[in-house]
Design an enzyme around this catalytic site. Structure first.
Site, PDB file in Angstrom:
ATOM      1  N   GLU A 144       8.401  -4.282  -8.643  1.00  0.00           N
ATOM      2  CA  GLU A 144       9.240  -3.654  -7.620  1.00  0.00           C
ATOM      3  C   GLU A 144      10.468  -2.936  -8.171  1.00  0.00           C
ATOM      4  OE1 GLU A 144       7.200  -7.052  -5.329  1.00  0.00           O
ATOM      5  OE2 GLU A 144       7.850  -6.608  -7.375  1.00  0.00           O
ATOM      6  N   ASP A 163       0.846  -1.195   0.000  1.00  0.00           N
ATOM      7  CA  ASP A 163       0.000   0.000   0.000  1.00  0.00           C
ATOM      8  C   ASP A 163       0.887   1.254   0.000  1.00  0.00           C
ATOM      9  OD1 ASP A 163      -1.877   1.962   0.311  1.00  0.00           O
ATOM     10  OD2 ASP A 163      -2.640   1.246   2.240  1.00  0.00           O
TER      11      ASP A 163
END
Length: 253
Positions: free
Chosen positions: A133, A64
């Site tokens: 990522e 998040d």
């Protein structure tokens, strides 16, 4: 019991956990991890199958980032310890129940972690899988031990480096998905009809044996240290927070 981030129902020996953060793209925060761990603790004694589901458009989209930015702006410590998340995935991988991820829509980053930790993965034709990522200077340190175990080193390496989504068809070829269909609910039902015949005792013994064959616990210290390193890097955080605010990726100047 009511939960803030998940919806839970028990049907005989089956527990259904649905990630339910529609306002946050089903991203992972501390509350979601805590609530999932609480439910899995309830499943220890009598549940034989745990089914993880998301929303039709998104299974789970990873960390998040918005919540991280809000914590920084309010002066709170932004870093989320990766250990509870890793322990949650360990529970899915090694706990005394069969875990099934039923995937529809997008699964990214930590969402792939839930999938890789599951015993069985069923998907519909809209499912997409990605590890984003490295776009932010991060890497999926906690996901990779589970993902390498499921699909092998090189495919996990490629998925990490490319950062782009792969289709359900490709994921099935790689072994990330076990079965898929346009009517994935029907596929799930067929699996449940078969799996519910297995005894709790038999599942417990088998999962203990399989746990001994892999090194997920040995990987934990390295995974946690690496996760904390990349998420505490000031340059990485700057890029993450700019993305939350503007939608611009770090390379877009």
């Amino acid at each position: 019991m009511s939960y803030q981030t998940i919806q839970v129902r028990f049907q005989e020996s089956i527990c259904y956990i649905r990630f339910y953060r529609p306002e946050a793209n089903n991203t992972i925060n501390n509350t979601l991890i805590e609530e999932c761990l609480h439910v899995l603790a309830l499943c220890e004694e009598s549940v034989t199958i745990v089914v993880l589901e998301g929303l039709p458009e998104v299974f789970c989209f990873g960390a998040d980032f918005e919540g991280m930015r809000e914590k920084v702006e309010s002066g709170q410590e932004h870093a989320m310890s990766p250990e509870p998340m890793y322990d949650l995935w360990l529970k899915l991988a090694t706990g005394p129940y069969i875990t099934i991820s039923h995937v529809r829509g997008k699964a990214n980053a930590g969402g792939v972690g839930f999938i890789a930790a599951s015993d069985i993965v069923i998907a519909d034709e809209t499912a997409q899988f990605s590890l984003s990522e490295l776009l932010f200077g991060l890497f999926p340190a906690c996901v990779l031990p589970f993902l390498v175990r499921r699909i092998g080193f090189q495919k996990a390496h490629y998925l990490t480096l490319m950062t782009q989504s792969v289709s359900v068809q490709q994921a099935h070829v790689w072994g990330l998905v076990d079965a898929y269909d346009a009517q994935s609910e029907m596929v799930l039902r067929k699996h449940l009809l078969r799996l519910r015949r297995l005894s709790k005792h038999g599942i417990l013994r088998y999962k203990r044996f399989m746990d001994e064959l892999n090194d997920l616990r040995q990987c934990k210290p390295l995974a946690l240290a690496s996760n904390q390193e990349v998420f505490s890097d000031a340059q990485n955080l700057k890029g993450i927070f700019r993305y939350v605010e503007t939608g611009q990726f770090p390379w877009m100047d």
